[in-house]
Design a protein around this motif. Structure first.
Motif, short mmCIF file in Angstrom:
data_model
loop_
_atom_site.label_atom_id
_atom_site.label_comp_id
_atom_site.label_asym_id
_atom_site.label_seq_id
_atom_site.Cartn_x
_atom_site.Cartn_y
_atom_site.Cartn_z
N CYS A 175 9.14 -32.16 2.13
CA CYS A 175 8.81 -32.86 0.88
C CYS A 175 9.49 -34.16 0.94
O CYS A 175 10.14 -34.56 1.95
N TRP A 183 8.61 -35.19 -9.70
CA TRP A 183 7.38 -35.01 -9.15
C TRP A 183 7.46 -34.87 -7.54
O TRP A 183 6.43 -35.37 -6.63
N THR A 184 8.42 -34.28 -7.26
CA THR A 184 8.61 -33.88 -5.68
C THR A 184 7.64 -32.47 -5.31
O THR A 184 8.04 -31.35 -5.59
N SER A 185 6.70 -33.20 -4.51
CA SER A 185 5.59 -32.11 -4.29
C SER A 185 6.24 -31.03 -3.44
O SER A 185 7.00 -31.43 -2.18
N TYR A 186 6.23 -29.74 -3.49
CA TYR A 186 6.48 -28.69 -2.37
C TYR A 186 7.88 -28.52 -1.91
O TYR A 186 8.40 -27.75 -1.22
N GLN A 205 11.35 -26.18 -10.53
CA GLN A 205 9.77 -26.49 -10.69
C GLN A 205 9.23 -27.03 -11.84
O GLN A 205 9.90 -26.48 -12.96
N ASP A 215 3.40 -27.10 -7.24
CA ASP A 215 2.93 -28.35 -6.49
C ASP A 215 4.02 -29.28 -6.86
O ASP A 215 4.47 -29.93 -5.93
N ILE A 216 4.81 -29.36 -8.16
CA ILE A 216 5.88 -30.36 -8.10
C ILE A 216 7.05 -29.94 -8.80
O ILE A 216 7.16 -28.95 -9.43
N HIS A 217 8.11 -30.42 -8.48
CA HIS A 217 9.49 -30.38 -8.87
C HIS A 217 10.23 -31.50 -9.14
O HIS A 217 10.17 -32.34 -8.88
N GLU A 218 11.39 -30.93 -9.83
CA GLU A 218 12.44 -31.80 -9.88
C GLU A 218 13.58 -31.53 -8.79
O GLU A 218 13.80 -30.49 -8.56
N ALA A 222 -4.50 -35.33 -10.87
CA ALA A 222 -3.22 -35.56 -10.45
C ALA A 222 -3.72 -36.92 -9.39
O ALA A 222 -2.88 -37.53 -8.93
N ALA A 267 -0.70 -39.09 -7.67
CA ALA A 267 0.04 -38.82 -6.26
C ALA A 267 -0.03 -39.95 -5.50
O ALA A 267 -1.12 -40.99 -5.62
#
Length: 387
Positions: free
Chosen positions: A128, A162-165, A207, A216-219, A359, A363
């Motif tokens: 990520c 917005w940290t994907s994966y 998530q 898809d996106i996380h903190e 998105a 992105a």
């Protein structure tokens, strides 16, 4: 530029399509609609990407010294087009082969290359990127995550968003700000890049529920996380050169226009079958959407052509990135106006495209940021007057 494909390139594309035909399950469309970050698609990618690797299809353009085939960069881009058109069965791993691996090759130490590249080229790594922050968004110069130098490395504290994966990643390509050392200067020179083990104590991932896809996106929260100095990529103060090189690949690495074109073609066939294609307004709207897809394709090809000829990096990837956003949104508008029934759930792939179009303008750097970059760096327009 030659706009046609050579026989070798056509054969390469067919090999990829043959593998997709062989490997994708019958219910793939339903599963892929949940997005590359879903649990199913992530698990599938760890089966599928090794199949690509075994056939020398995952990283063919990498140098042989790093496990590739020294193939032209166009082969890698053909792979990206076919993967995205099929719903991206590589899952999160497209990021690894597009820009994390090449960035490590260019700037990594021999120890970093030996550690991180083999899992990427074998199709069994998930990364990520820790760029955006709650108070910085796409403005990387405003990031506030702190890396405090300590014996043997850094102590990192901060938050990313917005940290994907991130929920399934093994490592994070993280940007942080380090206090200037004696004789150093503040500002951009104080940014550094760390290759962070996501299993490190002090890391918490949460998530973010979203419309754009499952998982898809996380903190990402870092609380006094120790990162060894051996995990710093490049020198302190070199981060901006590295990021510029990486974003050249990232911002054109996802062939979103290919998925949009696929959705447009599907819609046209269905409209014909339903007797609605005779409507001149429908045909005109479809032509406009097709124009946006083809414009995006050709502008992206210009960026790939520059990479293939090893030309110096410039601001044109932002132009191409903006065109891709317009293609996604143009096709989405056409589908919403002419086939709204698909968004009720009758066509999960159309729903997925609708989510991905949302998105698209966020992105890889928000669309507004791309416009600013185009204005300043490509068009060389004057900035706001100083007060």
């Amino acid at each position: 530029m030659e706009f046609g494909w050579s026989p070798q390139e056509q054969a390469h594309r067919q090999r990829i399509r043959d593998l997709l035909e062989e490997a994708l399950p019958e219910d793939w469309e339903a599963h892929s609609a949940h997005g590359p970050g879903s649990g199913y698609q992530t698990d599938f990618s760890l089966q599928f990407c090794p199949m690509l690797a075994e056939r020398d299809l995952l990283v063919p353009n990498w140098p042989r010294a790093f496990g590739g085939q020294d193939a032209p960069v166009w082969q890698q881009f053909i792979l990206g087009e076919e993967m995205w058109a099929a719903g991206e069965p590589r899952g999160a791993q497209y990021m690894n082969v597009n820009w994390i691996g090449p960035t490590l090759m260019k700037f990594g130490t021999p120890e970093q290359i030996d550690r991180y590249l083999p899992p990427i080229r074998e199709g069994r790594a998930i990364w990520c990127q820790g760029f955006s922050e709650p108070s910085a968004g796409s403005d990387l110069a405003a990031l506030r995550t702190q890396a405090v130098p300590v014996e043997g490395g850094y102590r990192v504290t901060g938050a990313k968003i917005w940290t994907s994966y991130a929920g399934r990643a093994d490592h994070c390509f993280l940007l942080a700000r380090v206090a200037p050392r004696a004789g150093g200067s503040a500002g951009k020179a104080s940014i550094l890049i760390l290759l962070v083990d996501m299993a490190s104590p002090g890391i918490q991932v949460k998530q973010i529920p979203a419309l754009i896809g499952e998982g898809d996106i996380h903190e990402l929260f870092l609380d006094d996380v120790f990162v060894p100095e051996a995990n710093r990529l490049g020198a302190e103060g070199q981060a901006w050169d590295i990021i510029t090189a990486a974003l050249q690949n990232e911002r054109t690495g996802i062939a979103r226009y290919e998925f949009s074109r696929r959705m447009l073609d599907r819609a046209v066939e269905r409209l014909k079958a339903r007797g609605r294609w005779d409507d001149p307004t429908v045909r005109e709207r479809a032509a406009q959407a097709l124009m946006l897809c083809e414009a995006a394709r050709l502008l992206v090809y210009r960026v790939v052509d520059a990479r293939a000829r090893d030309l110096p990096a410039d601001a044109f990837p932002s132009v191409a990135r903006w065109a891709v956003v317009q293609a996604d949104n143009g096709v989405n508008d056409f589908l919403t106006e002419c086939m709204p029934e698909g968004l009720t759930g009758s066509d999960p792939v159309q729903v997925a495209h609708h989510q991905r179009a949302i998105a698209a303008g966020i992105a890889s750097g928000a669309a507004e940021i791309q416009l600013n970059l185009i204005a300043r760096r490509w068009l060389e327009l004057p900035g706001e007057p100083k007060r």
